[in-house]
Design a protein around this motif. Structure first.
Motif, PDB file in Angstrom:
ATOM      1  N   LEU A 210      -0.465  -6.432   3.265  1.00 49.42           N
ATOM      2  CA  LEU A 210      -1.639  -6.438   2.060  1.00 49.42           C
ATOM      3  C   LEU A 210      -2.507  -5.326   2.281  1.00 49.42           C
ATOM      4  O   LEU A 210      -2.923  -4.550   1.932  1.00 49.42           O
ATOM      5  CB  LEU A 210      -2.071  -7.938   1.896  1.00 49.42           C
ATOM      6  CG  LEU A 210      -3.075  -7.962   0.692  1.00 49.42           C
ATOM      7  CD1 LEU A 210      -2.232  -7.223  -0.548  1.00 49.42           C
ATOM      8  CD2 LEU A 210      -3.671  -9.285   0.569  1.00 49.42           C
ATOM      9  N   ALA A 211      -3.150  -5.537   3.605  1.00 49.21           N
ATOM     10  CA  ALA A 211      -4.301  -4.520   4.122  1.00 49.21           C
ATOM     11  C   ALA A 211      -3.696  -3.157   4.034  1.00 49.21           C
ATOM     12  O   ALA A 211      -4.542  -2.437   3.827  1.00 49.21           O
ATOM     13  CB  ALA A 211      -5.014  -4.958   5.489  1.00 49.21           C
ATOM     14  N   VAL A 212      -2.787  -3.006   4.862  1.00 48.37           N
ATOM     15  CA  VAL A 212      -2.081  -1.516   5.098  1.00 48.37           C
ATOM     16  C   VAL A 212      -2.041  -0.794   3.700  1.00 48.37           C
ATOM     17  O   VAL A 212      -2.220   0.325   3.478  1.00 48.37           O
ATOM     18  CB  VAL A 212      -0.795  -1.699   5.945  1.00 48.37           C
ATOM     19  CG1 VAL A 212      -0.354  -0.585   5.856  1.00 48.37           C
ATOM     20  CG2 VAL A 212      -1.326  -1.895   7.422  1.00 48.37           C
TER      21      VAL A 212
ATOM     22  N   LEU B  72       0.098   2.097  -4.539  1.00 49.38           N
ATOM     23  CA  LEU B  72      -0.290   0.975  -3.810  1.00 49.38           C
ATOM     24  C   LEU B  72       0.994   0.073  -3.480  1.00 49.38           C
ATOM     25  O   LEU B  72       1.060  -0.538  -2.287  1.00 49.38           O
ATOM     26  CB  LEU B  72      -1.236  -0.100  -4.425  1.00 49.38           C
ATOM     27  CG  LEU B  72      -1.636  -1.364  -4.060  1.00 49.38           C
ATOM     28  CD1 LEU B  72      -2.602  -1.315  -3.004  1.00 49.38           C
ATOM     29  CD2 LEU B  72      -2.409  -2.382  -5.118  1.00 49.38           C
ATOM     30  N   THR B  73       1.981   0.279  -4.322  1.00 53.24           N
ATOM     31  CA  THR B  73       3.148  -0.658  -4.022  1.00 53.24           C
ATOM     32  C   THR B  73       4.224   0.231  -3.377  1.00 53.24           C
ATOM     33  O   THR B  73       4.414   1.287  -3.800  1.00 53.24           O
ATOM     34  CB  THR B  73       3.924  -0.852  -5.564  1.00 53.24           C
ATOM     35  OG1 THR B  73       3.180  -1.596  -6.271  1.00 53.24           O
ATOM     36  CG2 THR B  73       5.046  -1.604  -5.177  1.00 53.24           C
ATOM     37  N   PRO B  74       4.455  -0.173  -2.141  1.00 46.67           N
ATOM     38  CA  PRO B  74       5.133   0.379  -1.293  1.00 46.67           C
ATOM     39  C   PRO B  74       6.665   0.852  -1.381  1.00 46.67           C
ATOM     40  O   PRO B  74       7.417   1.736  -1.002  1.00 46.67           O
ATOM     41  CB  PRO B  74       5.264  -0.211   0.012  1.00 46.67           C
ATOM     42  CG  PRO B  74       4.990  -1.568  -0.484  1.00 46.67           C
ATOM     43  CD  PRO B  74       4.241  -1.816  -1.792  1.00 46.67           C
TER      44      PRO B  74
ATOM     45  N   HIS C 110      10.892  -0.691  -1.672  1.00 46.26           N
ATOM     46  CA  HIS C 110      11.803  -1.340  -0.796  1.00 46.26           C
ATOM     47  C   HIS C 110      11.949  -0.650   0.514  1.00 46.26           C
ATOM     48  O   HIS C 110      12.381   0.328   0.251  1.00 46.26           O
ATOM     49  CB  HIS C 110      13.001  -2.115  -1.644  1.00 46.26           C
ATOM     50  CG  HIS C 110      12.622  -3.066  -2.733  1.00 46.26           C
ATOM     51  ND1 HIS C 110      12.141  -4.010  -2.837  1.00 46.26           N
ATOM     52  CD2 HIS C 110      12.844  -2.420  -4.102  1.00 46.26           C
ATOM     53  CE1 HIS C 110      11.958  -4.666  -3.771  1.00 46.26           C
ATOM     54  NE2 HIS C 110      12.394  -3.788  -4.639  1.00 46.26           N
ATOM     55  N   SER C 111      11.714  -1.248   1.487  1.00 43.69           N
ATOM     56  CA  SER C 111      12.062  -0.550   2.807  1.00 43.69           C
ATOM     57  C   SER C 111      13.466  -0.152   2.829  1.00 43.69           C
ATOM     58  O   SER C 111      13.718   0.827   3.368  1.00 43.69           O
ATOM     59  CB  SER C 111      11.665  -1.507   4.063  1.00 43.69           C
ATOM     60  OG  SER C 111      12.650  -2.761   3.904  1.00 43.69           O
ATOM     61  N   SER C 112      14.580  -1.008   2.344  1.00 42.68           N
ATOM     62  CA  SER C 112      15.909  -0.623   2.220  1.00 42.68           C
ATOM     63  C   SER C 112      16.187   0.636   1.543  1.00 42.68           C
ATOM     64  O   SER C 112      17.135   1.394   1.433  1.00 42.68           O
ATOM     65  CB  SER C 112      16.867  -1.564   1.590  1.00 42.68           C
ATOM     66  OG  SER C 112      16.334  -2.033   0.235  1.00 42.68           O
ATOM     67  N   ASP C 113      15.104   1.148   0.698  1.00 43.99           N
ATOM     68  CA  ASP C 113      15.408   2.497  -0.205  1.00 43.99           C
ATOM     69  C   ASP C 113      14.705   3.550   0.449  1.00 43.99           C
ATOM     70  O   ASP C 113      14.837   4.765   0.007  1.00 43.99           O
ATOM     71  CB  ASP C 113      14.774   2.205  -1.523  1.00 43.99           C
ATOM     72  CG  ASP C 113      15.395   1.110  -2.494  1.00 43.99           C
ATOM     73  OD1 ASP C 113      16.630   0.808  -2.076  1.00 43.99           O
ATOM     74  OD2 ASP C 113      14.982   0.452  -3.213  1.00 43.99           O
ATOM     75  N   ALA C 114      14.114   3.367   1.376  1.00 46.13           N
ATOM     76  CA  ALA C 114      13.297   4.383   2.431  1.00 46.13           C
ATOM     77  C   ALA C 114      14.111   5.417   3.097  1.00 46.13           C
ATOM     78  O   ALA C 114      15.036   4.884   3.417  1.00 46.13           O
ATOM     79  CB  ALA C 114      12.254   3.894   3.346  1.00 46.13           C
TER      80      ALA C 114
END
Length: 332
Positions: free
Chosen positions: A309-311, A324-326, A328-332
């Motif tokens: 959350l902080a990062v 602000l919304t990262p 999904h890591s699976s889409d990176a």
């Protein structure tokens, strides 16, 4: 890193415990350069320093995981982004620059960062001392057990009634010759499941008893190493226990050290944060056990979520064009 070292990064993480290591990974995932500073000489924080061999049961994805194994996995995960580690560097000062923060360490390093995320434990932990037997510290009396095999085959007396005391008793049961748990009250402060496990184990439980005397195997009865412990109940009953080790798990007193000078709002010796993990100071965030807000629950898994959350909020602070919304890591 040596004295005179200068580092410039997007984010400085203060504290290389589980929350700090996960923050280093997640900040790298969000495309930030990261430095991690810790006063200890190795990563892992209190887990690595105090209980690397204890099993942790409440981390998602691990039915049970040894403390050091968890640290190793987190360090491997963070290593994907090559964070700069400044180990043996306690951060002493934080100075605002307008466009960021400059941190100074007690080893002479300067770290320029766009933001700071404080992920230390609750500062330095000073163990609460057993009222008797201090002369046996290092000769059988100890306040934590980094390596269980150090007590293999010994008669061990564990003193205390909280989670740490009961966890030590259970962890030592398979390796020690005998384990006796001594607590001055009849009720324990530990998790109900842990209390039940101790009750179903071979650990001898003595309540309400307190340690009255520790004796050694020296010629005068006071020198040498620990050889026996006398415990007494409130009604005067006394029991003499053979013991080569006494583990006094009486809790710790928090010492925030330099953090108290950083101009942060504190409560109960923790750093107050808002729902974005921001502190009262510009560009300084906090997560993990050092952070406090209404309703917080002190779990490692909670610290992981707070770090993420902080990062994410740091990412948007450093680059307003960044979402602000990262995703999904699976889409990176």
């Amino acid at each position: 890193m040596t004295a005179g070292t200068e580092v410039s990064v997007d984010l400085l993480v203060v504290g290389a415990g589980p929350t700090g290591l996960y923050a280093a990974y997640y900040a790298g995932f969000r495309g930030m350069s990261v430095a991690v500073a810790d006063a200890l000489p190795e990563v892992g924080g209190q887990i690595a320093a105090l209980y690397p061999e204890k099993l942790v049961y409440d981390v998602a994805g691990f039915p049970a995981v040894r403390g050091q194994d968890l640290v190793d996995r987190l360090a491997e995960q963070a290593g994907r982004w090559n964070p700069v580690y400044l180990l043996g560097h306690g951060v002493t000062d934080l100075d605002d620059t307008g466009a960021g923060v400059v941190a100074t360490t007690d080893a002479g390093a300067r770290i320029s960062a766009g933001a700071v995320l404080v992920c230390g434990g609750i500062g330095n932990f000073i163990p609460r001392e057993l009222p008797v037997g201090s002369e046996y510290l290092g000769r059988g009396l100890r306040y934590f057990v980094p390596r269980l095999d150090e007590l293999a085959g010994q008669d061990v007396v564990v003193v205390g009634g909280g989670d740490s005391a009961l966890d030590w008793a259970l962890s030592l049961e398979p390796v020690a010759a005998s384990v006796t748990l001594v607590h001055r009250r009849t009720r324990f402060r530990a998790h109900e499941r842990t209390v039940e496990q101790v009750g179903n184990s071979s650990v001898r439980v003595l309540t309400p008893y307190e340690v009255e005397k520790i004796s050694g195997n020296g010629a005068d009865g006071n020198g040498g190493a620990v050889s026996e412990v006398v415990v007494a109940s409130s009604d005067g009953d006394r029991i003499t226990l053979p013991a080569q080790s006494v583990v006094a798990a009486l809790g710790f007193i928090a010492d925030l050290g330099p953090i108290e000078r950083w101009g942060l709002d504190l409560r109960r010796r923790r750093i107050l944060v808002d729902r974005t993990m921001r502190t009262s100071r510009e560009r300084v965030f906090a997560a993990g056990d050092i952070a406090d807000y209404d309703g917080r629950v002190g779990l490692i898994s909670i610290g992981f979520g707070e770090a993420a959350l902080a990062v994410n909020h740091v990412a948007a602070l450093l680059d307003p064009a960044r979402s602000l919304t990262p995703g999904h890591s699976s889409d990176a």
